[in-house]
Write a protein that holds these residues in place. Structure first.
Motif, PDB file in Angstrom:
ATOM      1  N   PRO A 246     -34.871  -0.258  42.754  1.00 47.25           N
ATOM      2  CA  PRO A 246     -34.440  -1.389  43.577  1.00 47.25           C
ATOM      3  C   PRO A 246     -32.957  -1.688  43.384  1.00 47.25           C
ATOM      4  CG  PRO A 246     -35.842  -2.124  41.770  1.00 47.25           C
ATOM      5  CD  PRO A 246     -35.829  -0.632  41.730  1.00 47.25           C
ATOM      6  N   VAL A 247     -32.334  -2.185  44.437  1.00 46.06           N
ATOM      7  CA  VAL A 247     -30.899  -2.432  44.447  1.00 46.06           C
ATOM      8  C   VAL A 247     -30.621  -3.893  44.099  1.00 46.06           C
ATOM      9  CG1 VAL A 247     -28.852  -2.471  45.923  1.00 46.06           C
ATOM     10  CG2 VAL A 247     -30.504  -0.609  46.123  1.00 46.06           C
ATOM     11  N   ALA A 248     -29.666  -4.099  43.197  1.00 49.82           N
ATOM     12  CA  ALA A 248     -29.257  -5.450  42.809  1.00 49.82           C
ATOM     13  C   ALA A 248     -28.268  -6.028  43.808  1.00 49.82           C
ATOM     14  CB  ALA A 248     -28.635  -5.435  41.413  1.00 49.82           C
ATOM     15  N   GLY A 249     -27.285  -5.216  44.203  1.00 53.83           N
ATOM     16  CA  GLY A 249     -26.246  -5.732  45.066  1.00 53.83           C
ATOM     17  C   GLY A 249     -25.659  -4.695  45.995  1.00 53.83           C
ATOM     18  N   VAL A 250     -25.203  -5.157  47.146  1.00 50.92           N
ATOM     19  CA  VAL A 250     -24.514  -4.334  48.132  1.00 50.92           C
ATOM     20  C   VAL A 250     -23.111  -4.906  48.260  1.00 50.92           C
ATOM     21  CG1 VAL A 250     -24.431  -3.650  50.558  1.00 50.92           C
ATOM     22  CG2 VAL A 250     -26.636  -3.779  49.369  1.00 50.92           C
ATOM     23  N   LEU A 251     -22.092  -4.058  48.064  1.00 51.73           N
ATOM     24  CA  LEU A 251     -20.702  -4.502  48.094  1.00 51.73           C
ATOM     25  C   LEU A 251     -19.978  -3.849  49.268  1.00 51.73           C
ATOM     26  CD1 LEU A 251     -21.691  -4.352  44.949  1.00 51.73           C
ATOM     27  CD2 LEU A 251     -19.312  -4.884  44.506  1.00 51.73           C
ATOM     28  N   VAL A 252     -19.398  -4.690  50.138  1.00 54.54           N
ATOM     29  CA  VAL A 252     -18.675  -4.223  51.318  1.00 54.54           C
ATOM     30  C   VAL A 252     -17.391  -5.054  51.440  1.00 54.54           C
ATOM     31  CG1 VAL A 252     -18.777  -3.894  53.829  1.00 54.54           C
ATOM     32  CG2 VAL A 252     -20.858  -3.642  52.463  1.00 54.54           C
ATOM     33  N   ALA A 253     -16.296  -4.406  51.812  1.00 57.41           N
ATOM     34  CA  ALA A 253     -15.002  -5.088  51.945  1.00 57.41           C
ATOM     35  C   ALA A 253     -14.730  -5.509  53.380  1.00 57.41           C
ATOM     36  CB  ALA A 253     -13.883  -4.173  51.463  1.00 57.41           C
ATOM     37  N   GLN A 254     -14.065  -6.663  53.526  1.00 53.42           N
ATOM     38  CA  GLN A 254     -13.701  -7.167  54.844  1.00 53.42           C
ATOM     39  C   GLN A 254     -12.301  -7.764  54.811  1.00 53.42           C
ATOM     40  OE1 GLN A 254     -14.500  -6.740  57.740  1.00 53.42           O
ATOM     41  NE2 GLN A 254     -15.300  -8.475  58.828  1.00 53.42           N
ATOM     42  N   PRO A 255     -11.321  -7.195  55.489  1.00 50.30           N
ATOM     43  CA  PRO A 255     -11.351  -5.887  56.131  1.00 50.30           C
ATOM     44  C   PRO A 255     -11.441  -4.803  55.076  1.00 50.30           C
ATOM     45  CG  PRO A 255      -9.129  -6.789  56.178  1.00 50.30           C
ATOM     46  CD  PRO A 255     -10.014  -7.841  55.605  1.00 50.30           C
ATOM     47  N   ASN A 256     -11.854  -3.623  55.469  1.00 46.67           N
ATOM     48  CA  ASN A 256     -12.027  -2.569  54.476  1.00 46.67           C
ATOM     49  C   ASN A 256     -10.675  -1.924  54.125  1.00 46.67           C
ATOM     50  OD1 ASN A 256     -11.475  -0.400  56.304  1.00 46.67           O
ATOM     51  ND2 ASN A 256     -13.639  -0.112  56.770  1.00 46.67           N
ATOM     52  N   PHE A 257     -10.700  -0.994  53.192  1.00 51.98           N
ATOM     53  CA  PHE A 257      -9.480  -0.365  52.690  1.00 51.98           C
ATOM     54  C   PHE A 257      -8.697   0.354  53.785  1.00 51.98           C
ATOM     55  CE2 PHE A 257      -7.266   3.169  50.443  1.00 51.98           C
ATOM     56  CZ  PHE A 257      -6.386   2.384  49.716  1.00 51.98           C
ATOM     57  N   LEU A 258      -9.384   0.771  54.837  1.00 50.74           N
ATOM     58  CA  LEU A 258      -8.733   1.450  55.957  1.00 50.74           C
ATOM     59  C   LEU A 258      -8.200   0.464  56.990  1.00 50.74           C
ATOM     60  CD1 LEU A 258     -11.387   4.277  56.368  1.00 50.74           C
ATOM     61  CD2 LEU A 258      -9.200   4.398  55.155  1.00 50.74           C
ATOM     62  N   GLY A 259      -8.401  -0.825  56.747  1.00 47.67           N
ATOM     63  CA  GLY A 259      -7.925  -1.851  57.661  1.00 47.67           C
ATOM     64  C   GLY A 259      -8.868  -2.155  58.804  1.00 47.67           C
ATOM     65  N   LEU A 260     -10.086  -1.649  58.729  1.00 42.84           N
ATOM     66  CA  LEU A 260     -11.066  -1.850  59.799  1.00 42.84           C
ATOM     67  C   LEU A 260     -11.993  -3.010  59.465  1.00 42.84           C
ATOM     68  CD1 LEU A 260     -11.914   1.912  60.338  1.00 42.84           C
ATOM     69  CD2 LEU A 260     -10.362   0.494  61.692  1.00 42.84           C
ATOM     70  N   LEU A 261     -12.532  -3.633  60.519  1.00 42.97           N
ATOM     71  CA  LEU A 261     -13.467  -4.739  60.326  1.00 42.97           C
ATOM     72  C   LEU A 261     -14.892  -4.210  60.213  1.00 42.97           C
ATOM     73  CD1 LEU A 261     -11.986  -7.350  62.819  1.00 42.97           C
ATOM     74  CD2 LEU A 261     -11.545  -7.068  60.370  1.00 42.97           C
ATOM     75  N   GLU A 262     -15.593  -4.719  59.234  1.00 43.62           N
ATOM     76  CA  GLU A 262     -16.964  -4.287  58.948  1.00 43.62           C
ATOM     77  C   GLU A 262     -17.984  -5.217  59.609  1.00 43.62           C
ATOM     78  OE1 GLU A 262     -17.987  -1.662  57.369  1.00 43.62           O
ATOM     79  OE2 GLU A 262     -16.356  -1.004  56.073  1.00 43.62           O
ATOM     80  N   PRO A 263     -19.181  -4.712  59.902  1.00 40.49           N
ATOM     81  CA  PRO A 263     -20.267  -5.546  60.440  1.00 40.49           C
ATOM     82  C   PRO A 263     -20.947  -6.297  59.285  1.00 40.49           C
ATOM     83  CG  PRO A 263     -20.981  -3.265  60.305  1.00 40.49           C
ATOM     84  CD  PRO A 263     -19.548  -3.289  59.863  1.00 40.49           C
ATOM     85  N   MET A 264     -20.260  -7.306  58.766  1.00 39.20           N
ATOM     86  CA  MET A 264     -20.694  -7.969  57.543  1.00 39.20           C
ATOM     87  C   MET A 264     -22.055  -8.672  57.677  1.00 39.20           C
ATOM     88  SD  MET A 264     -18.393  -7.097  55.387  1.00 39.20           S
ATOM     89  CE  MET A 264     -18.234  -8.171  53.982  1.00 39.20           C
ATOM     90  N   ALA A 265     -22.284  -9.366  58.760  1.00 40.10           N
ATOM     91  CA  ALA A 265     -23.554 -10.083  58.915  1.00 40.10           C
ATOM     92  C   ALA A 265     -24.731  -9.111  58.904  1.00 40.10           C
ATOM     93  CB  ALA A 265     -23.549 -10.911  60.195  1.00 40.10           C
TER      94      ALA A 265
ATOM     95  N   ALA B 141     -24.801  -6.065  57.532  1.00 37.73           N
ATOM     96  CA  ALA B 141     -24.912  -5.491  56.189  1.00 37.73           C
ATOM     97  C   ALA B 141     -25.591  -6.483  55.249  1.00 37.73           C
ATOM     98  CB  ALA B 141     -23.537  -5.107  55.659  1.00 37.73           C
ATOM     99  N   GLY B 142     -25.230  -7.755  55.366  1.00 38.26           N
ATOM    100  CA  GLY B 142     -25.845  -8.785  54.534  1.00 38.26           C
ATOM    101  C   GLY B 142     -27.336  -8.940  54.804  1.00 38.26           C
ATOM    102  N   LYS B 143     -27.723  -8.871  56.064  1.00 41.04           N
ATOM    103  CA  LYS B 143     -29.155  -8.978  56.404  1.00 41.04           C
ATOM    104  C   LYS B 143     -29.944  -7.811  55.828  1.00 41.04           C
ATOM    105  CE  LYS B 143     -28.621 -11.819  60.480  1.00 41.04           C
ATOM    106  NZ  LYS B 143     -28.615 -11.935  61.909  1.00 41.04           N
ATOM    107  N   LEU B 144     -29.368  -6.614  55.879  1.00 39.92           N
ATOM    108  CA  LEU B 144     -30.044  -5.448  55.289  1.00 39.92           C
ATOM    109  C   LEU B 144     -30.212  -5.626  53.783  1.00 39.92           C
ATOM    110  CD1 LEU B 144     -28.277  -2.528  57.207  1.00 39.92           C
ATOM    111  CD2 LEU B 144     -30.693  -3.165  57.367  1.00 39.92           C
ATOM    112  N   ALA B 145     -29.162  -6.089  53.128  1.00 40.17           N
ATOM    113  CA  ALA B 145     -29.226  -6.307  51.677  1.00 40.17           C
ATOM    114  C   ALA B 145     -30.302  -7.336  51.332  1.00 40.17           C
ATOM    115  CB  ALA B 145     -27.866  -6.757  51.148  1.00 40.17           C
ATOM    116  N   HIS B 146     -30.288  -8.457  52.028  1.00 42.52           N
ATOM    117  CA  HIS B 146     -31.244  -9.527  51.736  1.00 42.52           C
ATOM    118  C   HIS B 146     -32.680  -9.116  52.014  1.00 42.52           C
ATOM    119  CE1 HIS B 146     -27.670 -12.455  52.240  1.00 42.52           C
ATOM    120  NE2 HIS B 146     -27.850 -12.165  50.964  1.00 42.52           N
ATOM    121  N   ALA B 147     -32.889  -8.322  53.058  1.00 45.90           N
ATOM    122  CA  ALA B 147     -34.239  -7.857  53.378  1.00 45.90           C
ATOM    123  C   ALA B 147     -34.817  -6.995  52.250  1.00 45.90           C
ATOM    124  CB  ALA B 147     -34.234  -7.076  54.688  1.00 45.90           C
ATOM    125  N   ALA B 148     -33.935  -6.344  51.481  1.00 39.01           N
ATOM    126  CA  ALA B 148     -34.376  -5.506  50.357  1.00 39.01           C
ATOM    127  C   ALA B 148     -34.376  -6.275  49.036  1.00 39.01           C
ATOM    128  CB  ALA B 148     -33.462  -4.284  50.248  1.00 39.01           C
ATOM    129  N   GLY B 149     -34.103  -7.579  49.091  1.00 42.43           N
ATOM    130  CA  GLY B 149     -34.084  -8.381  47.874  1.00 42.43           C
ATOM    131  C   GLY B 149     -32.811  -8.256  47.058  1.00 42.43           C
TER     132      GLY B 149
END
Length: 178
Positions: free
Chosen positions: A107-126, A128-136
């Motif tokens: 099981p995964v403890a945490g999912v870490l994503v950058a906003q904006p990311n290192f390449l300067g792009l915008l991530e689909p944060m909401a 990604a967060g829903k996927l993380a939370h659905a897995a606990g």
């Protein structure tokens, strides 16, 4: 002098809490890499799990710091690949994230994503967060604080924890760090 320092830290943390739309803020880290590593460790303590999923688009220095912290603690750090082509190229691959969260290994403890990311792009944060939370798992947003003047703050898209670098706010280097 110490009372003035406490007051200034309180004011800084209060303003960052408003900026991030989060209830609790700590100004006790020297840099964004250490703050990100501590955020990853916090997810492990909170969930009693020992596996982190980290986007390949997080700053490489932050990733190295996180991996160093986790190696000694016996915490497994796995990469979330990036989308290779198409309109979302260079952002975190959410299909791969979903597979990694559901791979049955541990099981995964945490999912870490950058906003904006290192390449300067915008991530689909909401999403990604829903996927993380659905897995606990807990969701960590690694943010550039100045960008929050135009981007949604971590609290608005469901981040449990946010980390970042104080230097862009104009904090001068002192006593070993910003």
């Amino acid at each position: 002098v110490s009372q003035g320092t406490l007051q200034s830290i309180y004011e800084y943390e209060s303003l960052l809490g408003e900026l991030m739309d989060l209830d609790v803020v700590s100004a006790s880290h020297y840099d964004g890499g250490a703050a990100t590593a501590e955020a990853g460790l916090m997810t492990c303590r909170a969930t009693k799990r020992e596996r982190l999923l980290v986007s390949r688009a997080i700053h490489p220095h932050y990733r190295q710091t996180l991996e160093t912290y986790c190696e000694g603690a016996g915490i497994r750090v796995d990469d979330i690949p990036l989308v290779a082509e198409g309109p979302d190229a260079g952002t975190t691959d959410l299909a791969a994230l979903a597979r990694l969260l559901d791979d049955g290994q541990s099981p995964v403890a945490g999912v870490l994503v950058a906003q904006p990311n290192f390449l300067g792009l915008l991530e689909p944060m909401a999403r990604a967060g829903k996927l993380a939370h659905a897995a606990g798992a807990r969701f960590v947003a690694v943010v550039e604080p100045v960008s929050l003047s135009v981007l949604a703050p971590p609290g608005q898209y469901g981040a449990d924890i946010a980390s970042g670098e104080g230097q862009p706010l104009g904090i001068p280097p002192q006593f070993g760090g910003p």
